[in-house]
Write a protein that holds these residues in place. Structure first.
Motif, mmCIF file in Angstrom:
data_model
loop_
_atom_site.group_PDB
_atom_site.id
_atom_site.type_symbol
_atom_site.label_atom_id
_atom_site.label_comp_id
_atom_site.label_asym_id
_atom_site.label_seq_id
_atom_site.Cartn_x
_atom_site.Cartn_y
_atom_site.Cartn_z
ATOM 1 N N MET A 128 -37.126 56.864 -31.451
ATOM 2 C CA MET A 128 -38.345 56.088 -31.408
ATOM 3 C C MET A 128 -37.501 56.296 -33.458
ATOM 4 O O MET A 128 -37.269 57.411 -33.802
ATOM 5 N N ASN A 129 -38.234 55.316 -34.361
ATOM 6 C CA ASN A 129 -38.463 55.330 -35.729
ATOM 7 C C ASN A 129 -39.238 55.826 -36.208
ATOM 8 O O ASN A 129 -40.528 54.880 -36.163
ATOM 9 N N ILE A 130 -39.262 57.245 -37.300
ATOM 10 C CA ILE A 130 -40.634 57.418 -37.241
ATOM 11 C C ILE A 130 -40.288 57.837 -38.608
ATOM 12 O O ILE A 130 -39.009 58.533 -39.296
ATOM 13 N N ALA A 131 -40.980 57.264 -39.794
ATOM 14 C CA ALA A 131 -41.520 57.569 -41.334
ATOM 15 C C ALA A 131 -42.317 58.530 -41.336
ATOM 16 O O ALA A 131 -43.635 59.200 -40.477
ATOM 17 N N ILE A 132 -41.667 59.575 -42.128
ATOM 18 C CA ILE A 132 -43.012 60.607 -42.162
ATOM 19 C C ILE A 132 -42.486 60.503 -44.199
ATOM 20 O O ILE A 132 -42.267 60.820 -44.761
ATOM 21 N N GLU A 158 -36.132 70.745 -44.835
ATOM 22 C CA GLU A 158 -35.678 71.893 -43.869
ATOM 23 C C GLU A 158 -35.260 72.305 -43.097
ATOM 24 O O GLU A 158 -34.613 72.764 -42.350
ATOM 25 N N ARG A 159 -35.826 71.469 -42.477
ATOM 26 C CA ARG A 159 -36.458 72.036 -40.343
ATOM 27 C C ARG A 159 -35.332 70.635 -40.433
ATOM 28 O O ARG A 159 -34.807 70.786 -39.065
ATOM 29 N N VAL A 160 -35.775 69.470 -40.743
ATOM 30 C CA VAL A 160 -34.400 68.900 -39.763
ATOM 31 C C VAL A 160 -32.789 69.089 -40.158
ATOM 32 O O VAL A 160 -32.037 68.592 -39.340
ATOM 33 N N TYR A 208 -34.288 64.030 -35.054
ATOM 34 C CA TYR A 208 -35.012 65.076 -34.852
ATOM 35 C C TYR A 208 -35.744 65.037 -33.414
ATOM 36 O O TYR A 208 -36.381 63.747 -33.271
ATOM 37 N N ALA A 209 -35.356 65.961 -32.870
ATOM 38 C CA ALA A 209 -36.057 65.996 -31.366
ATOM 39 C C ALA A 209 -36.158 64.445 -30.496
ATOM 40 O O ALA A 209 -37.137 63.906 -30.141
ATOM 41 N N GLY A 210 -34.819 63.643 -30.541
ATOM 42 C CA GLY A 210 -34.689 62.854 -30.134
ATOM 43 C C GLY A 210 -34.959 61.239 -30.961
ATOM 44 O O GLY A 210 -35.143 59.635 -30.505
ATOM 45 N N HIS A 211 -35.872 61.706 -32.357
ATOM 46 C CA HIS A 211 -35.904 60.551 -33.036
ATOM 47 C C HIS A 211 -35.159 59.996 -33.784
ATOM 48 O O HIS A 211 -34.532 61.246 -34.326
ATOM 49 N N VAL A 254 -44.089 64.901 -34.140
ATOM 50 C CA VAL A 254 -43.065 64.703 -33.402
ATOM 51 C C VAL A 254 -42.621 64.649 -32.441
ATOM 52 O O VAL A 254 -41.976 64.352 -31.771
ATOM 53 N N GLU A 255 -42.481 66.520 -32.039
ATOM 54 C CA GLU A 255 -41.794 67.377 -31.039
ATOM 55 C C GLU A 255 -42.807 66.823 -30.422
ATOM 56 O O GLU A 255 -41.763 66.333 -28.500
ATOM 57 N N SER A 256 -43.688 66.112 -30.116
ATOM 58 C CA SER A 256 -44.768 65.663 -28.930
ATOM 59 C C SER A 256 -44.786 64.526 -28.999
ATOM 60 O O SER A 256 -44.993 63.850 -27.975
ATOM 61 N N ILE A 257 -44.098 63.417 -29.739
ATOM 62 C CA ILE A 257 -44.012 62.420 -29.435
ATOM 63 C C ILE A 257 -42.565 62.070 -28.173
ATOM 64 O O ILE A 257 -41.516 62.364 -28.855
#
Ligand code: SAH
Length: 229
Positions: A1-5, A18-20, A38-41, A225-228
């Motif tokens: 999925m395309n996710i904006a943060i 830092e995490r990604v 990250y996490a498939g997204h 994000v990890e749970s989506i």
């Protein structure tokens, strides 16, 4: 999925970057956008600069230019509800603009003709956040967030916003981001960690706790994000 943060300030997105790990940087309309997986997204991460105008520009860009299908906001806020202490997390169930005032025409505070005082957040994302909080053994308050183009450091204004909108926390970007996502039918989730009590000491408290509270919020958003799927 395309996710904006998105965040409003560099400190709010630094822990995410830092995490990604690796990311691609694109400059667009005066802002920097960081794309990563990250996490498939596919993630697009950015800070907007402070306030409703810049956050509207960034949210719109993330949806229209980068094709985000879901938006998560990570940041800090001032507390209204006395149960919220420094570092505590609040997920917006609805948001309003506390500084929008056409009451001279008989409308309630925050009302936009052809719009409404409150914009509701995505219920499924809030429900997911409650599960994530349980998993992380963290308290997550659900509540109303009031947004305006003012840093509130005044107990009288704080009380007024709390009473007028039954708001639990206040900040400067949530409702504008909510407006954009709502208009474009994109689910959104606004998370804030408390940096101050929007009182006389707010600016000192903000400076002291911005970084640590921004990290609290970012850590939670990463778990989201990890749970989506
Ligand atoms: N220190 C910054 C300005 C911070 S403005 C500078 O000088 O550059 C406050 C930011 O944190 C906004 O993005 C807002 O969303 C959030 N915020 C935290 N506490 C707030 C408060 N008491 N009132 C309004 N916004 C607050």
């Amino acid at each position: 999925m395309n996710i904006a943060i998105m965040g409003a300030m560099p400190e709010e997105i630094a822990p995410l970057l830092e995490r990604v790990g690796e990311y691609k940087l694109t400059e667009f309309a005066g802002n920097k956008y960081y794309e990563a997986t990250y996490a498939g997204h596919n993630l697009v991460i950015a800070y907007s600069k402070i306030g409703k105008v810049f956050s509207t520009l960034t949210a719109t860009t993330m949806l229209q230019h980068f094709g985000a299908e879901l938006l998560l906001f990570s940041g800090v806020a001032g507390a209204i509800n006395s149960k919220l202490k420094i570092g505590n997390l609040i997920a917006a169930t609805k948001l309003c603009q506390h500084d929008l005032d056409i009451t001279a025409f008989g409308h309630p505070h925050g009302f936009v003709p052809e719009g409404s005082v409150f914009i509701e957040a995505d219920k499924a994302l809030v429900a997911k956040a409650m599960l994530v909080a349980k998993d992380m053994d963290l308290e997550l308050m659900e509540g109303t967030i009031a947004t305006g183009d003012q840093f509130i450091a005044d107990p009288v204004k704080n009380k007024w916003i709390g009473e007028t909108f039954k708001a639990d926390a206040l900040e400067m970007e949530g409702a504008s981001v909510a407006c954009v996502c709502n208009a474009m039918n994109v689910p959104f989730f606004i998370l804030r960690a408390i940096s101050d009590a929007a009182d006389m000491d707010a600016s000192f408290s903000f400076d002291e706790f911005l970084e640590s509270s921004a990290i609290e919020s970012a850590n939670f958003i990463i778990k989201m994000v990890e749970s989506i799927e």
